[in-house]
Design a protein around this motif. Sequence first.
Motif, mmCIF file in Angstrom:
data_model
loop_
_atom_site.group_PDB
_atom_site.id
_atom_site.type_symbol
_atom_site.label_atom_id
_atom_site.label_comp_id
_atom_site.label_asym_id
_atom_site.label_seq_id
_atom_site.Cartn_x
_atom_site.Cartn_y
_atom_site.Cartn_z
ATOM 1 N N TRP A 90 0.819 -1.225 0.000
ATOM 2 C CA TRP A 90 0.000 0.000 0.000
ATOM 3 C C TRP A 90 0.855 1.279 0.000
ATOM 4 C CZ3 TRP A 90 -0.445 -3.633 4.082
ATOM 5 C CH2 TRP A 90 -1.425 -4.604 3.906
ATOM 6 N N GLN A 91 2.165 1.104 -0.226
ATOM 7 C CA GLN A 91 3.057 2.271 -0.110
ATOM 8 C C GLN A 91 4.027 2.393 -1.280
ATOM 9 O OE1 GLN A 91 6.220 0.974 3.120
ATOM 10 N NE2 GLN A 91 4.250 0.052 3.595
ATOM 11 N N MET A 92 4.077 1.422 -2.171
ATOM 12 C CA MET A 92 4.990 1.526 -3.309
ATOM 13 C C MET A 92 4.364 0.943 -4.574
ATOM 14 S SD MET A 92 7.775 -1.459 -2.309
ATOM 15 C CE MET A 92 8.470 -1.686 -3.931
ATOM 16 N N LEU A 93 5.066 1.127 -5.697
ATOM 17 C CA LEU A 93 4.683 0.651 -7.038
ATOM 18 C C LEU A 93 3.535 1.489 -7.629
ATOM 19 C CD1 LEU A 93 4.846 -3.241 -6.830
ATOM 20 C CD2 LEU A 93 6.696 -1.622 -7.268
ATOM 21 N N ASP A 94 3.361 1.298 -8.919
ATOM 22 C CA ASP A 94 2.261 1.979 -9.609
ATOM 23 C C ASP A 94 1.875 1.179 -10.841
ATOM 24 O OD1 ASP A 94 3.969 2.645 -11.773
ATOM 25 O OD2 ASP A 94 4.679 4.402 -10.677
ATOM 26 N N LYS A 95 0.956 1.722 -11.625
ATOM 27 C CA LYS A 95 0.436 0.944 -12.760
ATOM 28 C C LYS A 95 1.514 0.659 -13.791
ATOM 29 C CE LYS A 95 -1.766 5.109 -14.643
ATOM 30 N NZ LYS A 95 -0.743 5.526 -15.615
ATOM 31 N N ASN A 96 2.556 1.469 -13.848
ATOM 32 C CA ASN A 96 3.589 1.219 -14.859
ATOM 33 C C ASN A 96 4.435 -0.013 -14.548
ATOM 34 O OD1 ASN A 96 2.632 3.475 -16.140
ATOM 35 N ND2 ASN A 96 4.109 4.844 -15.156
ATOM 36 N N ASN A 97 4.387 -0.495 -13.320
ATOM 37 C CA ASN A 97 5.033 -1.766 -12.945
ATOM 38 C C ASN A 97 4.034 -2.919 -12.966
ATOM 39 O OD1 ASN A 97 6.489 0.304 -10.695
ATOM 40 N ND2 ASN A 97 7.831 -1.012 -11.915
ATOM 41 N N SER A 98 2.876 -2.707 -13.521
ATOM 42 C CA SER A 98 1.774 -3.641 -13.244
ATOM 43 C C SER A 98 1.060 -4.114 -14.499
ATOM 44 C CB SER A 98 0.783 -2.958 -12.301
ATOM 45 O OG SER A 98 1.486 -2.409 -11.198
ATOM 46 N N CYS A 99 1.795 -4.139 -15.608
ATOM 47 C CA CYS A 99 1.165 -4.460 -16.896
ATOM 48 C C CYS A 99 1.591 -5.811 -17.448
ATOM 49 C CB CYS A 99 1.479 -3.371 -17.917
ATOM 50 S SG CYS A 99 0.848 -1.765 -17.412
ATOM 51 N N SER A 100 2.276 -6.621 -16.648
ATOM 52 C CA SER A 100 2.752 -7.905 -17.171
ATOM 53 C C SER A 100 1.593 -8.764 -17.685
ATOM 54 C CB SER A 100 3.521 -8.666 -16.089
ATOM 55 O OG SER A 100 4.583 -7.870 -15.610
ATOM 56 N N ILE A 101 0.471 -8.685 -17.004
ATOM 57 C CA ILE A 101 -0.678 -9.551 -17.317
ATOM 58 C C ILE A 101 -1.430 -9.106 -18.573
ATOM 59 C CG2 ILE A 101 -2.432 -8.261 -16.001
ATOM 60 C CD1 ILE A 101 -3.254 -10.965 -14.709
ATOM 61 N N VAL A 102 -1.119 -7.886 -19.049
ATOM 62 C CA VAL A 102 -1.949 -7.266 -20.090
ATOM 63 C C VAL A 102 -1.890 -8.001 -21.426
ATOM 64 C CG1 VAL A 102 -2.286 -5.169 -21.483
ATOM 65 C CG2 VAL A 102 -1.853 -4.976 -19.012
#
Length: 299
Positions: A90-102
């Motif tokens: 709840w304190q780090m990362l964002d959507k740009n690190n979160s597209c592997s599944i796309v």
Amino acid sequence: MYNPECEDLNKEYFPSHNTVRFQDHQEPNVAVLDNFMKITRQHREALFNQGIQVDQRRYGPDRQVVDIFYSLKNSTQAAPLMVFVHGGYWQMLDKNNSCSIVGPYVRRGYRVAVMDYNLCPNVTLGHLMEQFRDFIAWIFDYAEHCQSQGISFAGHSAGAHLLAEVLKSPGIITLARARMVSSIIFISGIYDLREIWNLESVNPKNILGITHAQAEALSPILWEYNDVDFWTFTGMHVIVAEHESVTFIEQSRRFAESLRHQGFKTNFKIFKKYDHFDIIEETSDDKSEISQFLRSIDE
Ligand SMILES: N[C@@H](CC(=O)c1ccccc1NC=O)C(=O)O
């Protein structure tokens, strides 16, 4: 206590310390996290070389934005929708690190929504969960507007914790909305906050802004769910990687037990060979174990 033999609670709750990769590095925990940041960013960049489009939408002020990925070639507006919620305590990362599944989902004709949310300490965890409910309302409005053929949700780590809200949002989730949801995939999540609310490594200087009582109230493993009968047709998949701490594996097992016990259609699975990070990284690869599993859910 989830690991009765635990000597160091910080290690139990620090996924990077439980990897078996990068053992030739001086600090494997640092290397595994650096690698995760690097690879997941590359996964996002690669989408644009494959002709995948993105629309950015807003569900609230500040960081409350959603990227919607789709292909003009093989999906209509009414395509099924996959929604991904990232982790990072709840304190780090964002959507740009979160597209592997796309990529794999878009190639199968889905639209994929990857969201950002306000991070602690800019918000307290209690406030963040209220804002997450605003996102849930927004994404169902969006799916209804698009006449989406169905919605699936996947959340990783702290994102899996946030996802549990979908099952507990009276006033937002109607029977018709629940019936739109084909599956909810909880990946290596944390569902009990009682051991971490005062753990300096996870919650330094209480940046989550929670009390002991709130840690209990914000723990999905302790919730009693209403309207379980809304979800008869939705598959709950609680999955966790083999190379996680005993605590992480047991939290998933017991969360799955709690859901099943309360009447949800629930599947629990430990993924051999993966750790907290490559279980997400490999969602980008159509041939990986995790991608094959995700495909099998739809069949
Ligand atoms: N500082 C943590 C990082 C971490 O917990 C984490 C990193 C990426 C994605 C999810 C994570 N954990 C929970 O949300 C660690 O070193 O394991």
